[in-house]
Write an enzyme that holds these catalytic residues in place. Structure first.
Site, PDB file in Angstrom:
ATOM      1  N   LYS A 170       7.942   0.102  16.062  1.00 17.03           N
ATOM      2  CA  LYS A 170       6.667   0.364  16.742  1.00 17.03           C
ATOM      3  C   LYS A 170       7.011   1.030  18.080  1.00 17.03           C
ATOM      4  CE  LYS A 170       3.814  -2.711  14.317  1.00 17.03           C
ATOM      5  NZ  LYS A 170       3.018  -1.939  13.354  1.00 17.03           N
ATOM      6  N   HIS A 182       0.818  -1.220   0.000  1.00 21.03           N
ATOM      7  CA  HIS A 182       0.000   0.000   0.000  1.00 21.03           C
ATOM      8  C   HIS A 182       0.851   1.269   0.000  1.00 21.03           C
ATOM      9  CE1 HIS A 182       0.473  -0.047   4.418  1.00 21.03           C
ATOM     10  NE2 HIS A 182       0.130   1.226   4.401  1.00 21.03           N
ATOM     11  N   LYS A 190       4.220   9.071  15.087  1.00 22.45           N
ATOM     12  CA  LYS A 190       4.126   8.508  13.739  1.00 22.45           C
ATOM     13  C   LYS A 190       4.821   9.464  12.782  1.00 22.45           C
ATOM     14  CE  LYS A 190       1.069   6.322  10.488  1.00 22.45           C
ATOM     15  NZ  LYS A 190       1.338   4.917  10.442  1.00 22.45           N
ATOM     16  N   HIS A 200       7.683  -2.268   2.481  1.00 22.15           N
ATOM     17  CA  HIS A 200       7.452  -0.816   2.403  1.00 22.15           C
ATOM     18  C   HIS A 200       8.757  -0.004   2.293  1.00 22.15           C
ATOM     19  CE1 HIS A 200       3.486  -2.037   3.325  1.00 22.15           C
ATOM     20  NE2 HIS A 200       3.542  -1.972   4.636  1.00 22.15           N
TER      21      HIS A 200
HETATM   22  C1  BG6 Z   1       1.294  -2.568   7.442  1.00 24.02           C
HETATM   23  C2  BG6 Z   1       1.954  -3.286   8.571  1.00 24.02           C
HETATM   24  O1  BG6 Z   1       1.655  -3.144   6.205  1.00 24.02           O
HETATM   25  O2  BG6 Z   1       1.709  -1.202   7.440  1.00 24.02           O
HETATM   26  C3  BG6 Z   1       1.623  -2.633   9.894  1.00 24.02           C
HETATM   27  O3  BG6 Z   1       1.517  -4.641   8.589  1.00 24.02           O
HETATM   28  C4  BG6 Z   1       1.951  -1.157   9.846  1.00 24.02           C
HETATM   29  O4  BG6 Z   1       2.307  -3.263  10.975  1.00 24.02           O
HETATM   30  C5  BG6 Z   1       1.350  -0.506   8.615  1.00 24.02           C
HETATM   31  O5  BG6 Z   1       1.415  -0.564  11.023  1.00 24.02           O
HETATM   32  C6  BG6 Z   1       1.851   0.914   8.466  1.00 24.02           C
HETATM   33  O6  BG6 Z   1       1.157   1.541   7.413  1.00 24.02           O
HETATM   34  P1  BG6 Z   1       0.996   3.108   7.376  1.00 24.02           P
HETATM   35  O7  BG6 Z   1       0.378   3.391   6.056  1.00 24.02           O
HETATM   36  O8  BG6 Z   1       0.123   3.473   8.536  1.00 24.02           O
HETATM   37  O9  BG6 Z   1       2.368   3.668   7.535  1.00 24.02           O
END
Ligand code: BG6
Length: 485
Positions: free
Chosen positions: A341, A183, A346, A245
């Site tokens: 984490k 994503h 964030k 990611h």
């Molecule tokens: C997900 C992970 O793919 O991405 C999660 O499984 C993580 O652990 C999340 O929290 C983070 O996504 P974003 O878009 O909030 O940075």
């Protein structure tokens, strides 16, 4: 990238009673349909094991869509009734798969659809191989129109399992039908990376080892494991975040300009970056796990004390690593990646730090501070970028100060689309650029497999902090430091 969607496709979601469907897919599918993004409309068949009837699935959908601010809530009941159906799948028998095929044909007849299908696996990764086999054997890899298979992450848990899964997929589907989701690739700023780099001569001409000193990629989260202990404890941060990611961000930052912006041209360049990365040594990696601490002003438990986590778990919730991309463009430029984490906030950002000028005419022993120019690409909490550069302080002949030029998407364009909306529309349009290709996922595992194998112990860091001190040392050893702004 904005080819219109032809016809009226059927969107079949496996795992349709799960969290991803409720939280992400349903709101996006609803918005795509009701905002008229597909001229022929969008219809959804939810598939799962639960013995639900269509009505129960509609209630589940309504409940989830009520939370969705887009659209007119008074139309939800009718939308669900007219656009959603549910099928209980018995995936253990071939007759169960045949029944699914018959049901797909039946709903397509009912709605007058033209046989174009998306098959979306919103399932735990262990289920991918058997579901792909089931689809293949039931003849569902092909249909009267186009058929596209969407697979959620994680794609494999190591190189061998990713290769095995690719082999299973390719037994039944051609690669041009396969959409491996990450994503992060749907985030507006991530896509903008290519425009930022390749449409701006002043950026691209400096984007190399001659001018760039080092690159940092940080994906920090303040949340803990949040009720996903079963998945997370078996997965850890390297598999959950770095292999996919962070690696995607790295390849887009480091890739060469592709000859076109076609799906394969872009993905070829990303694969070349992965092939240029030198093997990662154990001394280049720090694994951490959060202990007790504070987050958002509240006391929070240690990872090992979270419900569902094994009391002696050694799963990492934090990884920092140092990489070298050994190609003409990047030779000698360290790339630092970290994710964790229960970090203070964030924050997802890429910081590209330029070399300091070789000689500063403005240097005066007492007042000069070494402040290299930086581009910070911000993905979260807001999307945009900052350019930090030096200016002269008025009235002081030799004095310089760092200033930032600032751009935020929301300030200029209003709220940006959810990453899933971008990605689902691309699946419907048949554009694979923002999806991970088979060789790309394998190259990424080839890089991280040895890291997993040689994994040392985890160092505990207090929740709410920046990870273990050894993560800071990893960067300091090369004369740099993590950028926290
Ligand atoms: C997900 C992970 O793919 O991405 C999660 O499984 C993580 O652990 C999340 O929290 C983070 O996504 P974003 O878009 O909030 O940075």
């Amino acid at each position: 990238m904005s080819v219109p969607v032809a016809g009226s496709p059927l969107f079949v979601v496996f795992g349709a009673t799960g969290d991803l469907m409720g939280r992400k897919l349903l709101p996006v599918l609803h918005a795509i349909d009701t905002e008229g993004k597909i001229p022929g409309g969008l219809h959804v068949l939810g598939v799962a094991r639960k013995p639900w009837a269509d009505a129960a699935f509609c209630s589940f959908a309504e409940e989830n869509l009520q939370r969705e601010p887009r659209g007119d809530p008074s139309t939800l009941v009718a939308w669900c009734r007219d656009h959603l159906r549910y099928h209980q799948l018995d995936e253990s028998t071939s007759s169960g798969w045949m029944a699914l095929r018959d049901r797909i044909l039946a709903v397509e007849r009912e709605w007058g659809l033209d046989g174009n299908r998306v098959l979306y696996l919103a399932l735990p990764s262990e289920a991918f191989p058997s579901v792909v086999e089931g689809l293949g054997k039931a003849g569902l890899a092909e249909g009267p129109g186009w058929t596209r298979l969407v697979i959620e992450k994680p794609f494999g848990t190591d190189l061998a399992s990713a290769q095995a899964l690719n082999a299973t997929v390719h037994r039944h589907f051609e690669e041009k039908q396969v959409y491996r989701i990450d994503h992060y690739l749907g985030k507006e700023t991530v896509q903008n990376l290519l425009v930022f780099r390749f449409a701006n001569m002043f950026i691209e001409s400096l984007w190399n080892q001659r001018f760039v000193e080092h690159v940092q990629i940080t994906v920090a989260e303040s949340l803990g494991v949040e009720g996903r202990a079963e998945y997370y404890d078996a997965t850890g941060a390297l598999r959950d975040m770095v292999q996919n990611h962070l690696t995607q961000l790295l390849t887009l930052i480091a890739m060469e300009v592709p000859p076109t912006f076609g799906d394969n041209a872009v993905r070829d360049e990303k694969v070349k970056v992965l092939r240029s990365i030198e093997p990662i040594q154990p001394s280049d990696v720090v694994f951490g796990q959060y202990g007790e601490g504070e987050s958002g002003g509240k006391k929070v438990p240690a990872y090992r004390a979270e419900p569902g986590v094994a009391s002696g778990s050694t799963t990492e919730t934090f990884v920092a690593l140092r990489l070298r991309v050994s190609n003409w463009r990047w030779h000698g430029v360290p790339f630092f990646l970290r994710t964790g984490k229960r970090m203070p906030a964030k924050s997802t950002r890429i910081v590209v730090t330029f070399r300091a000028p070789p000689i500063s005419f403005f240097r005066s022993e007492t007042i000069y501070e070494r402040n290299p120019d930086r581009v910070t690409i911000i993905l979260q909490p807001e999307e945009g970028f900052d350019l930090a550069f030096e200016i002269k302080v008025p009235g002081h002949a030799n004095r310089t100060q760092t200033h930032k030029m600032h751009f935020r998407y929301a300030e200029v364009f209003g709220p940006v689309a959810d990453a899933y909306e971008t990605l689902l529309l691309d699946v419907l349009r048949g554009d694979q650029t923002l999806f991970v290709r088979a060789d790309e996922v394998e190259e990424s595992w080839r890089l991280f497999d040895p890291v997993l194998r040689s994994r040392g112990s985890v160092t505990v860091y207090p929740a709410g902090t920046l990870g273990p001190p050894s993560a800071a040392k990893l960067v300091e050893e090369t004369g740099h430091e993590w950028s926290e702004e």
